[in-house]
Every structure is written in structure tokens, then in C-alpha cells.
Design an enzyme around this catalytic site. Structure first.
Site, mmCIF file in Angstrom:
data_model
loop_
_atom_site.group_PDB
_atom_site.id
_atom_site.type_symbol
_atom_site.label_atom_id
_atom_site.label_comp_id
_atom_site.label_asym_id
_atom_site.label_seq_id
_atom_site.Cartn_x
_atom_site.Cartn_y
_atom_site.Cartn_z
ATOM 1 N N LYS A 119 36.490 34.459 38.896
ATOM 2 C CA LYS A 119 36.650 35.696 39.656
ATOM 3 C C LYS A 119 36.711 35.421 41.149
ATOM 4 C CE LYS A 119 33.876 37.970 36.119
ATOM 5 N NZ LYS A 119 32.554 38.522 35.778
ATOM 6 N N CYS A 177 42.275 42.765 28.705
ATOM 7 C CA CYS A 177 41.115 43.656 28.635
ATOM 8 C C CYS A 177 41.478 45.014 28.027
ATOM 9 C CB CYS A 177 40.519 43.857 30.027
ATOM 10 S SG CYS A 177 39.137 45.016 30.041
ATOM 11 N N VAL A 182 36.257 44.346 34.977
ATOM 12 C CA VAL A 182 37.433 45.185 35.137
ATOM 13 C C VAL A 182 37.383 46.273 34.061
ATOM 14 C CG1 VAL A 182 38.875 43.406 36.174
ATOM 15 C CG2 VAL A 182 38.790 43.584 33.689
ATOM 16 N N SER A 189 36.028 52.232 32.954
ATOM 17 C CA SER A 189 37.265 52.888 32.527
ATOM 18 C C SER A 189 37.098 54.377 32.249
ATOM 19 C CB SER A 189 37.822 52.192 31.282
ATOM 20 O OG SER A 189 36.925 52.281 30.195
#
Length: 218
Positions: free
Chosen positions: A40, A13, A53, A66
Site C-alpha cells: 500500500k 475487491c 478499499v 462500501s
């Protein structure tokens, strides 16, 4: 930072990679837990409102997205990787968001199923790179010049994946953009960037895209 830090990740990712770079730049001790996004675990779905994520656990508190995670880390661990001027800081935040859009353009390019679709997505991605080239400081080596910033942490994953395409599949994406090429070379040589991915990142990436029908990586 007194509480334990855990970053929940998927190995490939790019958005997780941004947060790993920031944690390493800040010298924050952390543990990393990898999950399979195609399967997941229930415990993850309970703590991640978006099912995506990265997720950062600080003690009993959960953060997601993020950009939010990186802003928090920057605020609590000086010196800041943002400019002090409010207008310039806002400009940096805007280009971090732009880089997120460019990630999605890049993903569509990589996942194009045939030559025609690839060339169409390539044109869109190149247009996006051209806009980014215009924003890079002439003197370099970082986005804003001499000082490494959160825009650089956001751009590193994009440049790493572009570099993989250029080296392995001769796409020539950065050839028209000397400032972007310099930025990419400088980012990929930085220790925090090199350490932000698993050792077999490139091989895993290529294998995953091939398995999903990528034309350019076939």
C-alpha cells in the site's frame, strides 16, 4: 455533483465492485485508481483510516466503507435505489450487511487448503445461500422484485464469484436454489455489473487464489 470523484480500488475487491456498480447505475463520472494491497502506498495509508478499499475522494473529502459510499451516492443522485418505506429500507440495509458476511464465508470456501476444509466451508456457505434464497422475491428478477436496488449492487460481486466457481470448478453451489440462479443470471447480464470489473478479472482471480494455496483452484 460538482466535485471530482476518485474511487481508489484493488482490481479484485468485491466491496470496491459494489461501489463501481452504484457509480455506473447513477451515471456519476469518476476516475478509478488501482493500488496493490500487498504494498500500500503511503499516500493511501494517510487517507484510509482502515487501510482498506474502497475509498472515495470527493474533492478534498474522503469516504470509506462500501455501504457508506453507496448510501452517499444514492442520497445525492436521485432516484433512490432504496425503498421509500423506512421499515423496508432497514430490511434492505440488513441484507446488505448479511451479504458482507456471506462474502467472508465465500472467501474462506475459496481459500480452503484441502478437501475436508473445503467441504466444511461449502456446507456453511450453502446454508448462507439457503437463507438468501428465502428472501428473494418470487417474481424476480431483482432482490425485491421488479425494481433494482442497493441490495442488488451488493449481491452482484458475490454472484459473480460464485458463477466463476460453478463454471470453472463444477461446484454446483447454486444448483439447489432456482431463485438465486435467476438472480445471478440477471445480475451478470446487467451492463453496470459487466463493466464493474477489469477485462481479465476472472483470470486474475483464479491466478491469485491459486498462488495463495486454494485447494479447489489448484
Amino acid at each position: 455533483m460538482a466535485d471530482s470523484i476518485e474511487l481508489i480500488s484493488f482490481k479484485l475487491c468485491p466491496f470496491v465492485q459494489r461501489s463501481v456498480i452504484t457509480l455506473l447505475e447513477k451515471g456519476v463520472p469518476f476516475d478509478i485508481t488501482y493500488i496493490d494491497l500487498s504494498n500500500k502506498p503511503d499516500w493511501f495509508l494517510k487517507i484510509s483510516p482502515t487501510g482498506k478499499v474502497p475509498v472515495l475522494r470527493i474533492g478534498d473529502t474522503v469516504l470509506f466503507e462500501s455501504a457508506v459510499i453507496n448510501e452517499y451516492l444514492d442520497e445525492v443522485t436521485p432516484p433512490s435505489l432504496h425503498p421509500s418505506d423506512p421499515l423496508e429500507k432497514a430490511r434492505h440495509r440488513a441484507w446488505i450487511e448479511y451479504l458482507s458476511t456471506l462474502f467472508m464465508n465465500q472467501y474462506r470456501l475459496i481459500m480452503a487448503k484441502d478437501k475436508a476444509a473445503f467441504e466444511q466451508e461449502r456446507d456453511t456457505f450453502i446454508d448462507g445461500l439457503a437463507r438468501l434464497e428465502e428472501q428473494l422475491a418470487d417474481e424476480g428478477p431483482w432482490f425485491a422484485g421488479a425494481r433494482f436496488s442497493l441490495v442488488d449492487t451488493a449481491g452482484a460481486p458475490l454472484m459473480m464469484r460464485t458463477d466463476t466457481l460453478d463454471r470453472n470448478f463444477s461446484t454446483g453451489l447454486l444448483k439447489p436454489y432456482p431463485k438465486l440462479q435467476r438472480w445471478s443470471d440477471t445480475l451478470l447480464a446487467r451492463e453496470s455489473v459487466k463493466l464493474s470489473v477489469v477485462e481479465d478479472f476472472e483470470q486474475l482471480s483464479i491466478a491469485r487464489y491459486r498462488s495463495q494455496g486454494s485447494w479447489v483452484m489448484a
